[in-house]
Scaffold this motif. Structure first.
Motif, PDB file in Angstrom:
ATOM      1  N   ASP A 163      39.116  49.468  63.693  1.00  0.00           N
ATOM      2  CA  ASP A 163      40.069  48.561  64.362  1.00  0.00           C
ATOM      3  C   ASP A 163      41.506  48.968  64.049  1.00  0.00           C
ATOM      4  O   ASP A 163      42.337  49.106  64.948  1.00  0.00           O
ATOM      5  N   LEU A 164      41.774  49.143  62.769  1.00  0.00           N
ATOM      6  CA  LEU A 164      43.133  49.479  62.338  1.00  0.00           C
ATOM      7  C   LEU A 164      43.549  50.878  62.791  1.00  0.00           C
ATOM      8  O   LEU A 164      44.671  51.088  63.271  1.00  0.00           O
ATOM      9  N   LEU A 165      42.645  51.823  62.634  1.00  0.00           N
ATOM     10  CA  LEU A 165      42.968  53.202  63.010  1.00  0.00           C
ATOM     11  C   LEU A 165      43.215  53.326  64.513  1.00  0.00           C
ATOM     12  O   LEU A 165      44.179  53.963  64.940  1.00  0.00           O
ATOM     13  N   ARG A 166      42.368  52.709  65.316  1.00  0.00           N
ATOM     14  CA  ARG A 166      42.546  52.832  66.765  1.00  0.00           C
ATOM     15  C   ARG A 166      43.827  52.154  67.231  1.00  0.00           C
ATOM     16  O   ARG A 166      44.533  52.660  68.094  1.00  0.00           O
ATOM     17  N   GLU A 167      44.153  51.021  66.672  1.00  0.00           N
ATOM     18  CA  GLU A 167      45.406  50.367  67.047  1.00  0.00           C
ATOM     19  C   GLU A 167      46.594  51.269  66.718  1.00  0.00           C
ATOM     20  O   GLU A 167      47.561  51.337  67.481  1.00  0.00           O
ATOM     21  N   ALA A 168      46.518  51.990  65.601  1.00  0.00           N
ATOM     22  CA  ALA A 168      47.601  52.904  65.230  1.00  0.00           C
ATOM     23  C   ALA A 168      47.690  54.104  66.177  1.00  0.00           C
ATOM     24  O   ALA A 168      48.779  54.631  66.411  1.00  0.00           O
ATOM     25  N   VAL A 169      46.564  54.521  66.735  1.00  0.00           N
ATOM     26  CA  VAL A 169      46.559  55.681  67.637  1.00  0.00           C
ATOM     27  C   VAL A 169      47.214  55.345  68.963  1.00  0.00           C
ATOM     28  O   VAL A 169      48.144  56.014  69.409  1.00  0.00           O
ATOM     29  N   ASP A 170      46.718  54.297  69.627  1.00  0.00           N
ATOM     30  CA  ASP A 170      47.224  54.021  70.983  1.00  0.00           C
ATOM     31  C   ASP A 170      47.294  52.544  71.341  1.00  0.00           C
ATOM     32  O   ASP A 170      47.474  52.193  72.497  1.00  0.00           O
ATOM     33  N   GLY A 171      47.136  51.678  70.334  1.00  0.00           N
ATOM     34  CA  GLY A 171      47.267  50.253  70.586  1.00  0.00           C
ATOM     35  C   GLY A 171      46.005  49.558  71.047  1.00  0.00           C
ATOM     36  O   GLY A 171      46.034  48.356  71.307  1.00  0.00           O
ATOM     37  N   ARG A 172      44.877  50.274  71.164  1.00  0.00           N
ATOM     38  CA  ARG A 172      43.643  49.623  71.609  1.00  0.00           C
ATOM     39  C   ARG A 172      43.248  48.569  70.574  1.00  0.00           C
ATOM     40  O   ARG A 172      43.100  48.856  69.402  1.00  0.00           O
ATOM     41  N   VAL A 173      43.095  47.345  71.048  1.00  0.00           N
ATOM     42  CA  VAL A 173      42.670  46.237  70.200  1.00  0.00           C
ATOM     43  C   VAL A 173      41.561  45.482  70.921  1.00  0.00           C
ATOM     44  O   VAL A 173      41.351  45.659  72.111  1.00  0.00           O
ATOM     45  N   GLY A 174      40.905  44.632  70.207  1.00  0.00           N
ATOM     46  CA  GLY A 174      39.855  43.799  70.787  1.00  0.00           C
ATOM     47  C   GLY A 174      38.635  43.794  69.894  1.00  0.00           C
ATOM     48  O   GLY A 174      38.388  44.734  69.144  1.00  0.00           O
ATOM     49  N   GLU A 175      37.883  42.723  70.014  1.00  0.00           N
ATOM     50  CA  GLU A 175      36.693  42.557  69.191  1.00  0.00           C
ATOM     51  C   GLU A 175      35.505  43.304  69.755  1.00  0.00           C
ATOM     52  O   GLU A 175      34.696  43.847  69.016  1.00  0.00           O
ATOM     53  N   ASP A 176      35.379  43.328  71.066  1.00  0.00           N
ATOM     54  CA  ASP A 176      34.238  43.956  71.731  1.00  0.00           C
ATOM     55  C   ASP A 176      34.725  44.834  72.871  1.00  0.00           C
ATOM     56  O   ASP A 176      35.810  44.607  73.421  1.00  0.00           O
ATOM     57  N   PRO A 177      33.904  45.806  73.270  1.00  0.00           N
ATOM     58  CA  PRO A 177      34.254  46.583  74.459  1.00  0.00           C
ATOM     59  C   PRO A 177      34.317  45.661  75.677  1.00  0.00           C
ATOM     60  O   PRO A 177      33.681  44.606  75.697  1.00  0.00           O
ATOM     61  N   PRO A 178      35.045  46.057  76.697  1.00  0.00           N
ATOM     62  CA  PRO A 178      35.062  45.245  77.908  1.00  0.00           C
ATOM     63  C   PRO A 178      33.707  45.301  78.614  1.00  0.00           C
ATOM     64  O   PRO A 178      32.962  46.276  78.454  1.00  0.00           O
ATOM     65  N   PRO A 179      33.355  44.264  79.369  1.00  0.00           N
ATOM     66  CA  PRO A 179      32.094  44.289  80.105  1.00  0.00           C
ATOM     67  C   PRO A 179      31.964  45.566  80.931  1.00  0.00           C
ATOM     68  O   PRO A 179      32.932  46.038  81.529  1.00  0.00           O
ATOM     69  N   GLY A 180      30.778  46.136  80.928  1.00  0.00           N
ATOM     70  CA  GLY A 180      30.511  47.324  81.701  1.00  0.00           C
ATOM     71  C   GLY A 180      30.908  48.635  81.019  1.00  0.00           C
ATOM     72  O   GLY A 180      30.721  49.703  81.592  1.00  0.00           O
ATOM     73  N   TRP A 181      31.439  48.575  79.793  1.00  0.00           N
ATOM     74  CA  TRP A 181      31.892  49.787  79.116  1.00  0.00           C
ATOM     75  C   TRP A 181      30.714  50.716  78.801  1.00  0.00           C
ATOM     76  O   TRP A 181      29.623  50.271  78.468  1.00  0.00           O
ATOM     77  N   HIS A 182      30.975  52.016  78.932  1.00  0.00           N
ATOM     78  CA  HIS A 182      30.031  53.060  78.523  1.00  0.00           C
ATOM     79  C   HIS A 182      30.823  54.142  77.807  1.00  0.00           C
ATOM     80  O   HIS A 182      31.950  54.446  78.193  1.00  0.00           O
ATOM     81  N   PRO A 183      30.245  54.770  76.779  1.00  0.00           N
ATOM     82  CA  PRO A 183      30.975  55.829  76.059  1.00  0.00           C
ATOM     83  C   PRO A 183      31.316  56.988  76.982  1.00  0.00           C
ATOM     84  O   PRO A 183      30.538  57.361  77.849  1.00  0.00           O
ATOM     85  N   VAL A 184      32.496  57.551  76.734  1.00  0.00           N
ATOM     86  CA  VAL A 184      32.973  58.696  77.517  1.00  0.00           C
ATOM     87  C   VAL A 184      32.951  59.946  76.662  1.00  0.00           C
ATOM     88  O   VAL A 184      32.468  60.991  77.071  1.00  0.00           O
ATOM     89  N   GLY A 185      33.498  59.871  75.471  1.00  0.00           N
ATOM     90  CA  GLY A 185      33.584  61.040  74.605  1.00  0.00           C
ATOM     91  C   GLY A 185      35.010  61.488  74.442  1.00  0.00           C
ATOM     92  O   GLY A 185      35.939  60.686  74.487  1.00  0.00           O
ATOM     93  N   ALA A 186      35.193  62.791  74.279  1.00  0.00           N
ATOM     94  CA  ALA A 186      36.509  63.357  74.003  1.00  0.00           C
ATOM     95  C   ALA A 186      37.455  63.188  75.181  1.00  0.00           C
ATOM     96  O   ALA A 186      37.060  63.300  76.338  1.00  0.00           O
ATOM     97  N   LYS A 187      38.701  62.935  74.854  1.00  0.00           N
ATOM     98  CA  LYS A 187      39.744  62.830  75.875  1.00  0.00           C
ATOM     99  C   LYS A 187      39.984  64.213  76.467  1.00  0.00           C
ATOM    100  O   LYS A 187      40.108  65.201  75.743  1.00  0.00           O
ATOM    101  N   ALA A 188      40.017  64.250  77.764  1.00  0.00           N
ATOM    102  CA  ALA A 188      40.217  65.540  78.456  1.00  0.00           C
ATOM    103  C   ALA A 188      41.635  66.053  78.297  1.00  0.00           C
ATOM    104  O   ALA A 188      42.564  65.366  78.065  1.00  0.00           O
TER     105      ALA A 188
END
Length: 188
Positions: A163-188
């Protein structure tokens, strides 16, 4: 099909709740670590050496170690035996800096798939009360239930770090993934 398949049952038996909680934590962790490049996966906060890349590799190693070594009594196996695994508790956290994002995502995804298969087979073959290979000095063997609870605890701890690391990277916050989320992998 549910838009949030990682959500544990509202009412279910013990197995459904424990596996559901583990899946929710796995999914939340993977969402927190998803879609990053090498810089994002190596971001640190303050004096801490933790990174999302290190956590991906650490939790992948924990998945395989728990189910292969502790539960089944086997060696840790591949891919660990050929990628430099040395059993040092910090190895996977520090060596992740040498791995590409694609390698780290594949390592975690593969370990989780192996663990899911092992757990499903074990539950079908004897349930949570069956003893694992790991034993205490007095000869008692941990049950599969204990190992699953240990893995839930491990994910709970490190999902908080994520949670803390991701918020520091790009601000992504939240308790759960959004509905319908699926893993993508590495950023292109």
């Amino acid at each position: 099909m549910s838009e949030t398949p990682w959500e544990p049952p509202v009412a279910g038996d013990e197995v459904a709740h424990l596996v559901g909680m583990l899946e929710r934590l796995r999914t939340t962790f993977r969402w927190k670590a998803d879609e990053l490049d090498a810089d994002g996966l190596q971001t640190r906060i303050g004096a801490s050496s933790l990174t999302l890349g290190g956590l991906l590799k650490h939790l992948a190693a924990n998945e395989d170690y728990l189910f292969r070594v502790k539960f089944r009594g086997q060696t840790i196996g591949e891919p660990w035996e050929s990628n430099g695994w040395n059993g040092d508790n910090d190895w996977e956290l520090t060596s992740a800096a040498d791995d590409s994002p694609e390698e780290l995502y594949a390592l975690w995804d593969g370990a989780v798939e192996r663990s899911r298969a092992c757990l499903a087979e074990a539950i079908a073959d004897g349930g949570l009360d069956q003893p694992s290979a790991v034993s205490w000095p007095d000869g008692r063997h941990a049950s599969l239930r204990r190992l699953v609870c240990d893995l839930i605890e491990e994910y709970g701890r490190h999902t908080g770090h994520a949670d803390l690391l991701r918020e520091a990277v790009d601000g992504r916050v939240g308790e759960d993934p959004p509905p319908g989320w699926h893993p993508v992998g590495a950023k292109a």
